[in-house]
Design a protein around this motif. Sequence first.
Motif, short mmCIF file in Angstrom:
data_model
loop_
_atom_site.label_atom_id
_atom_site.label_comp_id
_atom_site.label_asym_id
_atom_site.label_seq_id
_atom_site.Cartn_x
_atom_site.Cartn_y
_atom_site.Cartn_z
N GLY A 19 0.84 -1.19 0.00
CA GLY A 19 0.00 0.00 0.00
C GLY A 19 0.87 1.24 0.00
O GLY A 19 2.08 1.16 -0.22
N PRO A 20 0.30 2.43 0.23
CA PRO A 20 1.09 3.66 0.27
C PRO A 20 2.22 3.56 1.30
O PRO A 20 2.02 3.06 2.40
N PHE A 21 3.39 4.04 0.93
CA PHE A 21 4.54 3.96 1.84
C PHE A 21 5.46 5.17 1.64
O PHE A 21 5.45 5.81 0.59
N ARG A 22 6.23 5.46 2.66
CA ARG A 22 7.23 6.53 2.58
C ARG A 22 8.50 5.93 1.98
O ARG A 22 9.13 5.06 2.58
N ALA A 23 8.88 6.41 0.82
CA ALA A 23 9.98 5.81 0.08
C ALA A 23 11.29 5.87 0.83
O ALA A 23 12.02 4.88 0.88
N SER A 24 11.60 7.01 1.42
CA SER A 24 12.88 7.14 2.12
C SER A 24 12.99 6.14 3.27
O SER A 24 14.04 5.54 3.48
N GLU A 25 11.91 5.94 3.96
CA GLU A 25 11.89 4.99 5.08
C GLU A 25 12.01 3.55 4.58
O GLU A 25 12.77 2.75 5.15
N ALA A 26 11.25 3.24 3.52
CA ALA A 26 11.27 1.87 3.01
C ALA A 26 12.64 1.49 2.46
O ALA A 26 13.13 0.37 2.68
N VAL A 27 13.30 2.42 1.76
CA VAL A 27 14.62 2.14 1.20
C VAL A 27 15.67 2.03 2.30
O VAL A 27 16.50 1.09 2.31
N LYS A 40 8.56 0.63 -10.32
CA LYS A 40 7.38 -0.16 -10.01
C LYS A 40 6.30 0.61 -9.25
O LYS A 40 5.25 0.03 -8.93
N CYS A 41 6.56 1.87 -8.97
CA CYS A 41 5.64 2.62 -8.13
C CYS A 41 5.25 3.96 -8.75
O CYS A 41 5.92 4.45 -9.65
N ILE A 42 4.14 4.52 -8.26
CA ILE A 42 3.72 5.86 -8.66
C ILE A 42 3.80 6.78 -7.44
O ILE A 42 3.57 6.36 -6.31
N ARG A 43 4.13 8.04 -7.68
CA ARG A 43 4.24 9.03 -6.61
C ARG A 43 2.87 9.63 -6.32
O ARG A 43 2.19 10.11 -7.23
N GLY A 53 -0.51 -0.12 -10.66
CA GLY A 53 -1.58 -1.10 -10.88
C GLY A 53 -2.50 -1.26 -9.70
O GLY A 53 -3.53 -1.94 -9.80
N MET A 54 -2.18 -0.64 -8.58
CA MET A 54 -3.03 -0.73 -7.40
C MET A 54 -4.08 0.37 -7.47
O MET A 54 -3.77 1.53 -7.75
N ARG A 55 -5.32 0.04 -7.23
CA ARG A 55 -6.41 1.01 -7.30
C ARG A 55 -6.29 2.03 -6.18
O ARG A 55 -6.14 1.66 -5.01
N LEU A 56 -6.36 3.31 -6.54
CA LEU A 56 -6.25 4.38 -5.55
C LEU A 56 -7.63 4.68 -4.99
O LEU A 56 -8.35 5.57 -5.44
N THR A 57 -8.01 3.92 -3.98
CA THR A 57 -9.31 4.08 -3.34
C THR A 57 -9.27 5.22 -2.33
O THR A 57 -8.21 5.76 -2.00
N ALA A 58 -10.45 5.59 -1.83
CA ALA A 58 -10.52 6.63 -0.79
C ALA A 58 -9.74 6.20 0.44
O ALA A 58 -9.09 7.02 1.11
N ARG A 59 -9.74 4.92 0.74
CA ARG A 59 -9.01 4.42 1.90
C ARG A 59 -7.51 4.54 1.69
O ARG A 59 -6.77 4.95 2.60
N ARG A 60 -7.03 4.21 0.49
CA ARG A 60 -5.59 4.32 0.23
C ARG A 60 -5.14 5.78 0.16
O ARG A 60 -4.03 6.11 0.55
#
Length: 303
Positions: A19-27, A40-43, A53-60
């Motif tokens: 799901g949504p993640f902070r890139a600097s933290e994940a790397v 592989k990701c969108i900003r 490819g992941m649907r950007l829902t209201a929850r996400r």
Amino acid sequence: MCRGPTFFRKTRSMGEMTGPFRASEAVSNGWVSEHYVRTKCIRLMPDVYMPKGMRLTARRKAMAVATWSRRRLTLCGFSAAAMWGTKWIDDSEQAECISACQLRAPSGVIIRRDRLGPGDVWRERGFPVTSPVRTAFDLGRRLTMSRAVAVVDALYQTRLLRKTELADYADAHPSMRGIRQLRNVIEFSDEGAQSPQETRTRLVILDAGLPRPSTQVTIFDAANRFVAQVDLCWPQWRVVVEYDGDDHLTRRRQAKDMTRVNALGDLGWRVIKVKAELLADPRKRAIVIEQIRGALRQAGAPV
């Protein structure tokens, strides 16, 4: 109130995010590589990404805002409603949050300066979120009447909110902007409504001055055998109003509906079917209302 762990986690030592993640933290933590983030990701907003490819829902969207703010801002409005599992929220709705200080909102995000009281903030998956009652209070004041009733009805379906609780909360905040509309929203809302279309149908009926129908009523025959559960009805006059969506267009569903309507007819119930196009066209809507009024009048209702 806390209802679980934070949302995103690596799926393996170096792999994909869920799901949504902070890139600097994940790397920096070795959850994903910079190459993965770039290819592989969108900003979504500064330093916040989501797998392609992941649907950007209201929850996400809500999770993205919470991640961007490092959980320092409180999710509210549609974002809070989505976090509480409210159904039928359109993916196009903007993310909303509350901040006590001036902040520049990322694109597509609304930052409000509302004052929150004790108990107004719960935690869902580690994120600060306005409580279900405060969420309904805010949306009920700010949306148009019909949309407000529909979303409040949907919040009731989460089983985290009761109508009496919302009414009590409104009584405790009598000077808040939009409180007059909210009181009307509460009056017209219904804990039994199970779809926005059902809510819309009910509001059309009430707007026409007809008696308030009961919702989600189970009907049995003389031998106490189940016959049907109906959307809207007046049990004392044996009149039913049913909304038919697109899922009723298949042959199998139409055959099932016919059997059901015939069974209700055998028991003396009058069934009136409603579709979206009938409600959208003022002339067709007026015809439907007169059909309902006529059925009620024939059954002895004072209409």
